[in-house]
Scaffold this motif. Sequence first.
Motif, PDB file in Angstrom:
ATOM      1  N   ARG A  46       4.118 -16.063  -1.579  1.00 20.20           N
ATOM      2  CA  ARG A  46       3.177 -15.493  -0.611  1.00 20.20           C
ATOM      3  C   ARG A  46       1.751 -15.922  -0.914  1.00 20.20           C
ATOM      4  O   ARG A  46       0.966 -16.250  -0.022  1.00 20.20           O
ATOM      5  N   GLY A  47       1.437 -15.950  -2.230  1.00 22.10           N
ATOM      6  CA  GLY A  47       0.100 -16.342  -2.629  1.00 22.10           C
ATOM      7  C   GLY A  47      -0.229 -17.771  -2.263  1.00 22.10           C
ATOM      8  O   GLY A  47      -1.363 -18.090  -1.960  1.00 22.10           O
TER       9      GLY A  47
ATOM     10  N   ALA B 288      10.563  -9.837  -7.040  1.00 17.04           N
ATOM     11  CA  ALA B 288       9.267  -9.482  -6.437  1.00 17.04           C
ATOM     12  C   ALA B 288       8.191 -10.461  -6.905  1.00 17.04           C
ATOM     13  O   ALA B 288       7.374 -10.934  -6.107  1.00 17.04           O
ATOM     14  N   GLU B 289       8.228 -10.782  -8.177  1.00 16.85           N
ATOM     15  CA  GLU B 289       7.221 -11.704  -8.708  1.00 16.85           C
ATOM     16  C   GLU B 289       7.348 -13.091  -8.069  1.00 16.85           C
ATOM     17  O   GLU B 289       6.349 -13.710  -7.685  1.00 16.85           O
TER      18      GLU B 289
ATOM     19  N   GLN C 294       9.220 -13.906   3.889  1.00 15.08           N
ATOM     20  CA  GLN C 294       9.573 -15.270   3.495  1.00 15.08           C
ATOM     21  C   GLN C 294      10.704 -15.836   4.367  1.00 15.08           C
ATOM     22  O   GLN C 294      10.646 -16.988   4.794  1.00 15.08           O
TER      23      GLN C 294
ATOM     24  N   ARG D 119       6.026 -12.824  -4.533  1.00 12.71           N
ATOM     25  CA  ARG D 119       4.547 -12.718  -4.526  1.00 12.71           C
ATOM     26  C   ARG D 119       3.922 -14.086  -4.737  1.00 12.71           C
ATOM     27  O   ARG D 119       2.923 -14.425  -4.111  1.00 12.71           O
TER      28      ARG D 119
ATOM     29  N   GLU E  60       8.492  -3.845  -2.353  1.00 18.17           N
ATOM     30  CA  GLU E  60       7.894  -5.174  -2.361  1.00 18.17           C
ATOM     31  C   GLU E  60       8.922  -6.246  -2.016  1.00 18.17           C
ATOM     32  O   GLU E  60       8.650  -7.140  -1.207  1.00 18.17           O
TER      33      GLU E  60
ATOM     34  N   THR F 118      -3.884  -8.670   2.928  1.00 17.88           N
ATOM     35  CA  THR F 118      -3.096  -9.225   1.826  1.00 17.88           C
ATOM     36  C   THR F 118      -2.319  -8.122   1.104  1.00 17.88           C
ATOM     37  O   THR F 118      -1.124  -8.257   0.841  1.00 17.88           O
TER      38      THR F 118
ATOM     39  N   LEU G 105       0.481  -6.945   3.190  1.00 20.86           N
ATOM     40  CA  LEU G 105       1.360  -8.035   3.634  1.00 20.86           C
ATOM     41  C   LEU G 105       1.445  -8.129   5.153  1.00 20.86           C
ATOM     42  O   LEU G 105       2.518  -8.336   5.709  1.00 20.86           O
TER      43      LEU G 105
ATOM     44  N   LEU H 242       8.456  -8.539   1.208  1.00 24.22           N
ATOM     45  CA  LEU H 242       8.157  -9.954   0.965  1.00 24.22           C
ATOM     46  C   LEU H 242       9.326 -10.858   1.353  1.00 24.22           C
ATOM     47  O   LEU H 242       9.127 -11.976   1.820  1.00 24.22           O
TER      48      LEU H 242
END
Lengths: 171, 171
Positions: free
Chosen positions: A168-169, A161-162, B44, A165, B36, A80, A83, B40
């Motif tokens: 992804r979560g 990025a947030e 995605q 994330r 990141e 995790t 990634l 990510l």
Amino acid sequence: MDTHTPDAADVSPSEPEEETPWLSAREQRMWRAHLEVAKLLDYQLGRELQPHSLAINDYEILVVLSEAPERRMRMTDLATATLQSKSRLSHQITRMETAGLVLRQECPGDRRGLYAHLTEHGWATMQKVAPDHVRSVRAHFIDRFTPEQLDAMYEALAPVAEHLRGLRGRA
Amino acid sequence: MDTHTPDAADVSPSEPEEETPWLSAREQRMWRAHLEVAKLLDYQLGRELQPHSLAINDYEILVVLSEAPERRMRMTDLATATLQSKSRLSHQITRMETAGLVLRQECPGDRRGLYAHLTEHGWATMQKVAPDHVRSVRAHFIDRFTPEQLDAMYEALAPVAEHLRGLRGRA
């Protein structure tokens, strides 16, 4: 990767009613610059780690483990954090185990968990490599921006990025 | 990836005279945000190509070939264009050949060159996938910036891309 307007004849037949929101030239050039920098930087930093016999992903694993309590992490958490898929991480850890950088062990009292531990050699390797790596990061990226650009890019990228994330979560 | 100041005791023994230029907190947060987002976003966009049975690298190959004259490229040039090693590209093209997206052929009259051609199916696939892909790029990246941010980031990134392309060219 390309997302610019194709020929008029290229409009997707599966989307007859909803117009495709192609990128404008200004959006397109930014998108391409981002992709190119991300890819080329990864390549260049990897090249400059080669004298240390480390791949860029190996270095990342060393860093993540070195920051973890007791310098170890459950394999699933390490996947995790970096990634990666579990299977890909497993291959990588096998290679790094052969190189003596990490050790895979079951945790006594935790039958679910297989842990990756940073070895002393792995720790020493990271300490030795980090100064060269930070010089690479400066030379090819950070020092090429003004302080204002650095802050502006952080402000722009942090919410993205947030967002990513969060996706992804939920995956 | 980490490049922040480690404990004082961590100063590299191989660099006793030259102080390591660790990143400041402001530099560090921007560097991490960049890493990141790059990673990510790649993840995605790849995930959202899965319903089309395409990996993100496959899509890139389709785009590059579709923009090339006669929708074909010499394998060595395709490796350069997509910043991949020849061996890795070769594996990828083998997979894509099996899927009927590309075709590898020697060029008559050019004994040096093995070419990758986009097939009709590859072309049709790209046309079909592109509208979804551009929506993904907008939703997770481009539309999350103001026009001013887009321009500022392009101005900041373009010279870095040029620098890195130059290094890559000399490699």
